[in-house]
Design a protein around this motif. Sequence first.
Motif, PDB file in Angstrom:
ATOM      1  N   GLY A  14     -47.069  69.053   8.577  1.00 32.42           N
ATOM      2  CA  GLY A  14     -47.423  70.406   8.174  1.00 32.42           C
ATOM      3  C   GLY A  14     -48.905  70.624   7.950  1.00 32.42           C
ATOM      4  O   GLY A  14     -49.458  71.660   8.327  1.00 32.42           O
ATOM      5  N   ALA A  18     -51.262  73.206  10.074  1.00 33.86           N
ATOM      6  CA  ALA A  18     -52.024  74.243   9.370  1.00 33.86           C
ATOM      7  C   ALA A  18     -53.507  74.154   9.713  1.00 33.86           C
ATOM      8  O   ALA A  18     -54.177  75.181   9.902  1.00 33.86           O
ATOM      9  CB  ALA A  18     -51.817  74.105   7.867  1.00 33.86           C
ATOM     10  N   ARG A  21     -54.051  75.500  13.237  1.00 29.34           N
ATOM     11  CA  ARG A  21     -53.957  76.957  13.247  1.00 29.34           C
ATOM     12  C   ARG A  21     -55.220  77.600  12.689  1.00 29.34           C
ATOM     13  O   ARG A  21     -55.703  78.614  13.207  1.00 29.34           O
ATOM     14  CB  ARG A  21     -52.738  77.398  12.424  1.00 29.34           C
ATOM     15  N   ASN A 214     -52.711  79.244   4.137  1.00 31.01           N
ATOM     16  CA  ASN A 214     -52.744  78.853   5.539  1.00 31.01           C
ATOM     17  C   ASN A 214     -52.526  80.092   6.402  1.00 31.01           C
ATOM     18  O   ASN A 214     -51.850  81.034   5.982  1.00 31.01           O
ATOM     19  CB  ASN A 214     -51.638  77.836   5.841  1.00 31.01           C
ATOM     20  N   ILE A 216     -51.216  82.120  10.054  1.00 26.68           N
ATOM     21  CA  ILE A 216     -50.167  82.041  11.059  1.00 26.68           C
ATOM     22  C   ILE A 216     -50.403  83.114  12.125  1.00 26.68           C
ATOM     23  O   ILE A 216     -50.924  84.189  11.820  1.00 26.68           O
ATOM     24  CB  ILE A 216     -48.769  82.214  10.426  1.00 26.68           C
ATOM     25  N   ASN A 325     -45.281  75.713   5.806  1.00 19.93           N
ATOM     26  CA  ASN A 325     -45.413  76.427   7.074  1.00 19.93           C
ATOM     27  C   ASN A 325     -44.085  77.044   7.489  1.00 19.93           C
ATOM     28  O   ASN A 325     -44.044  78.140   8.058  1.00 19.93           O
ATOM     29  CB  ASN A 325     -45.890  75.486   8.179  1.00 19.93           C
ATOM     30  N   GLU A 329     -43.390  80.796   8.686  1.00 15.59           N
ATOM     31  CA  GLU A 329     -42.934  81.044  10.054  1.00 15.59           C
ATOM     32  C   GLU A 329     -41.661  81.885  10.065  1.00 15.59           C
ATOM     33  O   GLU A 329     -41.530  82.839  10.835  1.00 15.59           O
ATOM     34  CB  GLU A 329     -42.699  79.708  10.767  1.00 15.59           C
ATOM     35  N   TYR A 394     -51.080  86.495   5.237  1.00 13.64           N
ATOM     36  CA  TYR A 394     -51.248  85.222   5.931  1.00 13.64           C
ATOM     37  C   TYR A 394     -51.699  85.351   7.392  1.00 13.64           C
ATOM     38  O   TYR A 394     -51.701  84.366   8.130  1.00 13.64           O
ATOM     39  CB  TYR A 394     -49.933  84.430   5.897  1.00 13.64           C
TER      40      TYR A 394
END
Length: 412
Positions: A14, A18, A21, A214, A216, A325, A329, A394
């Motif tokens: 994870g 992150a 990304r 983080n 996304i 994450n 997601e 996010y």
Amino acid sequence: MKVLFISTYDIQGGAAIAATRLLHAVRHAGCDASMVVRAKLGSDTAVFTAGSKKRNTFRFYWERGVIYLYNRLSRENLFDVSIANTGVSITKLPEFKEADVIHLHWINQGMLSIKEIGKILSSGKKVVWTMHDMWPFTGICHHAGACDAYTFGCGHCPYLRTPSRNDLSHIIFKRKHSAYLTGNITFTACSHWLRELAGQSPLTWGQRVTSIPNPIDTGTYCPMDKSEIRKKLNLPLDKKIILFAAVKVADKRKGMDYLVEAAGLMAHHSENLLFLIAGGGGEEIEKQLALPARSMGYISPRQMPELYNAVDLFVTPSLYENLPNTIMEAMACGTPCVGFHIGGIPEMIDHRKNGYVAEYRNARDLANGLIWTLFEADFETLSINARGKVTEEYSQEKVAQQYKEIYEYEGE
């Protein structure tokens, strides 16, 4: 502005996902960013490897070997702690010399030694450290649990077979303290929860500590037609489907014992439910669940958006989490989530608005949350709220802008 990310991996775990990304996000926002790793598993051209594979493998086993010997040849807790006694010579790389900002991520298991961290800090370059767990501000552990020894220098470590005031955790804590004094660090936690913990450690005192989530890609993780996806994946159209996903689903820290117990309490819904388990070891859990279940095995990242869209709910009974994450997601796909009140999970799941936050380690409340979300709440409202939370807080653009402000910050 040139930014060099440093991470042990690029796509394994994870923290690595992150970091990658975020790399894409800041590049898209105009930063000249690249990432150096110990082990590259993806194909991203902005990611490169430092050190030979043979030497990096040796560094990994050297650190684990020292821990193994110190713990009297016990494998227990072998990967719950790190001592950073060895690592790659990052400061010798031309990419390091050219960078304006050094951005550390998860750098354990032979990527960076504490000595090398000291060299990075003493270089005078701006250093940002995104904390994906507690290790940057503890002696040796990644998750301290109920232990608060990191607030006064560690020692008497519960992860060691022979804990004492001056045990390995205290020794490494002092080494970190000496290294951190050689320069300035902006510590960024992925959750407010982790930021609060970090602020209690002497290792962060005098340094800047903040919180940034983080990011996304909300274009990749987005709502799709549930019926069409179910037909494509050969999943029943008339069932309420619950998804659990993890790299190693049988890992005790992922809380599967509580999910198994919760499923037993929901046996009266057996005709209406189906559990999907994505990840390694799912067959073992499938056999334990009292409700119909199907192990999906490993699902590639490219396939996960469809899987999130195929289900009615995502559950994470994890016992230790920062800012998962998987929850982000699932929510980006409009899928409500249920999880325990631990770490950053309550910051992501707004109780009874986009999911359900269950009392920590309470299987009955976990079952209540699953039943409420699936059979009592309005799914459309939960779905809209889940997606809205992610796009508002996010998104890549918003998170990247927050990091750019840190990169450009000149201090008071």
